[in-house]
Design a protein around this motif. Sequence first.
Motif, PDB file in Angstrom:
ATOM      1  N   ASN A 157       0.835  -1.195   0.000  1.00 39.03           N
ATOM      2  CA  ASN A 157       0.000   0.000   0.000  1.00 39.03           C
ATOM      3  C   ASN A 157       0.873   1.250   0.000  1.00 39.03           C
ATOM      4  OD1 ASN A 157      -1.643   2.240   1.055  1.00 39.03           O
ATOM      5  ND2 ASN A 157      -3.192   0.662   1.434  1.00 39.03           N
ATOM      6  N   PRO A 158       0.659   2.171  -0.956  1.00 40.88           N
ATOM      7  CA  PRO A 158       1.497   3.369  -1.006  1.00 40.88           C
ATOM      8  C   PRO A 158       1.346   4.279   0.207  1.00 40.88           C
ATOM      9  CG  PRO A 158      -0.351   3.579  -2.517  1.00 40.88           C
ATOM     10  CD  PRO A 158      -0.347   2.163  -2.036  1.00 40.88           C
ATOM     11  N   TYR A 159       0.282   4.101   0.969  1.00 46.19           N
ATOM     12  CA  TYR A 159       0.053   4.955   2.128  1.00 46.19           C
ATOM     13  C   TYR A 159       0.650   4.390   3.413  1.00 46.19           C
ATOM     14  CZ  TYR A 159      -3.141   6.866  -1.255  1.00 46.19           C
ATOM     15  OH  TYR A 159      -3.662   7.398  -2.411  1.00 46.19           O
ATOM     16  N   PRO A 180       0.400   9.569  -4.427  1.00 44.52           N
ATOM     17  CA  PRO A 180       0.561   8.401  -3.543  1.00 44.52           C
ATOM     18  C   PRO A 180       1.817   8.485  -2.678  1.00 44.52           C
ATOM     19  CG  PRO A 180      -0.155   7.699  -5.702  1.00 44.52           C
ATOM     20  CD  PRO A 180       0.174   9.159  -5.829  1.00 44.52           C
ATOM     21  N   LEU A 181       2.944   8.898  -3.269  1.00 40.08           N
ATOM     22  CA  LEU A 181       4.172   9.008  -2.486  1.00 40.08           C
ATOM     23  C   LEU A 181       4.054  10.100  -1.427  1.00 40.08           C
ATOM     24  CD1 LEU A 181       7.085   8.261  -1.898  1.00 40.08           C
ATOM     25  CD2 LEU A 181       7.799   9.855  -3.697  1.00 40.08           C
ATOM     26  N   LEU A 182       3.545  11.250  -1.812  1.00 41.14           N
ATOM     27  CA  LEU A 182       3.395  12.336  -0.845  1.00 41.14           C
ATOM     28  C   LEU A 182       2.453  11.941   0.287  1.00 41.14           C
ATOM     29  CD1 LEU A 182       3.138  15.413  -3.257  1.00 41.14           C
ATOM     30  CD2 LEU A 182       5.084  14.772  -1.815  1.00 41.14           C
ATOM     31  N   SER A 183       1.354  11.277  -0.063  1.00 43.57           N
ATOM     32  CA  SER A 183       0.402  10.847   0.959  1.00 43.57           C
ATOM     33  C   SER A 183       1.013   9.791   1.868  1.00 43.57           C
ATOM     34  CB  SER A 183      -0.865  10.289   0.298  1.00 43.57           C
ATOM     35  OG  SER A 183      -1.496  11.275  -0.494  1.00 43.57           O
ATOM     36  N   GLY A 184       1.784   8.876   1.267  1.00 38.30           N
ATOM     37  CA  GLY A 184       2.434   7.841   2.050  1.00 38.30           C
ATOM     38  C   GLY A 184       3.435   8.407   3.034  1.00 38.30           C
ATOM     39  N   MET A 185       4.226   9.377   2.580  1.00 42.72           N
ATOM     40  CA  MET A 185       5.200  10.002   3.468  1.00 42.72           C
ATOM     41  C   MET A 185       4.509  10.809   4.568  1.00 42.72           C
ATOM     42  SD  MET A 185       8.190   9.061   2.787  1.00 42.72           S
ATOM     43  CE  MET A 185       8.919   8.025   1.503  1.00 42.72           C
ATOM     44  N   LEU A 186       3.417  11.471   4.215  1.00 41.56           N
ATOM     45  CA  LEU A 186       2.658  12.229   5.208  1.00 41.56           C
ATOM     46  C   LEU A 186       2.102  11.286   6.262  1.00 41.56           C
ATOM     47  CD1 LEU A 186       1.480  14.979   6.069  1.00 41.56           C
ATOM     48  CD2 LEU A 186      -0.528  14.440   4.649  1.00 41.56           C
ATOM     49  N   PHE A 187       1.575  10.138   5.824  1.00 39.54           N
ATOM     50  CA  PHE A 187       1.040   9.142   6.758  1.00 39.54           C
ATOM     51  C   PHE A 187       2.139   8.641   7.681  1.00 39.54           C
ATOM     52  CE2 PHE A 187       0.230   4.784   8.033  1.00 39.54           C
ATOM     53  CZ  PHE A 187      -1.080   4.813   8.467  1.00 39.54           C
TER      54      PHE A 187
END
Length: 301
Positions: free
Chosen positions: A137-139, A250-257
């Motif tokens: 999952n990318p998040y 997806p990458l930005l959201s994953g890093m934020l998560f």
Amino acid sequence: MAPSPLVSLITINYNTLTDTQQLLESVEKLTYKNIEMIVVDNASKVSPGAALTAKFPWIKFIQSDVNLGFAGGNNLGIKASKGDYVFLVNSDTIVFPDFLEPIVAFMESHPDAGMATPKVLYPDGKTLQYAGAIRINPYTGRGRRLGLLEQDHGQYDKNYKTDLGHGAALIIPRRIIDLVGLMPELYFLYYEEHDWCEMVKRAGFSMYYIGDSKILHTESVSTGNDSPLKTYYLTRNRLIFMRRNFSGIPLLSGMLFFFTVSLPWNILKYTAKGKMTLLKAFLRGVGWNLTHLRLALGVCL
């Protein structure tokens, strides 16, 4: 009748001599005969070369002077192999006598198959460890195994496409390796086979689960459960995988998560349990990514 393809079985020994011997004893019983068996020792405390070649003179033994990690050790074996197929098997696996025939037959009849993994069972032979997997999952940076801890009643005795293979038993055609390259060594331990699978899929090939075959696998004994080494590499490589395989939202959201949820949660968890050594390992894994912002994005072999 066309000759059977040569299969190069490759295993890594790292202070696991007893496990490796048990694996080789099971390989001796294979009914598929066109194989070569390569054992790479990843700089164990005591080299097992003499003991293994005396008991199993038919193996090809390779001694590495340094610990190259899972990917590096397997790549060393791949470079020395001659097979039409390369089959990576963990040293803590036991193969069944007839496990290779259905896998090779499937790979030969499915030119789109870039990789495949058979059914993986725990040592009791009844509890499932792997029957395919859901993509990472990318998040969250995590995937999910199908069938995990279920009792095997034949419900996964079929072949189908899946997102990720299992590094304990992974077959890949030589022609695919020639096309996409070797396993990325940047990871050292954990996530490298998942990244390799993504490389294969980006090249236009599929990952398959082969329910017609099975092996037994004991979870890693070389790193241990809840070890700082495992914590460090799982944390470090989770972020590396995300950076190498996702982009945009997806990458930005994953890093934020990760930095707003996973990071504080793990700090609280390890602190509350008094596991300060694991906390330090976790933070070192995060820190590696902050100090190697460019390196993880490249293909490092």
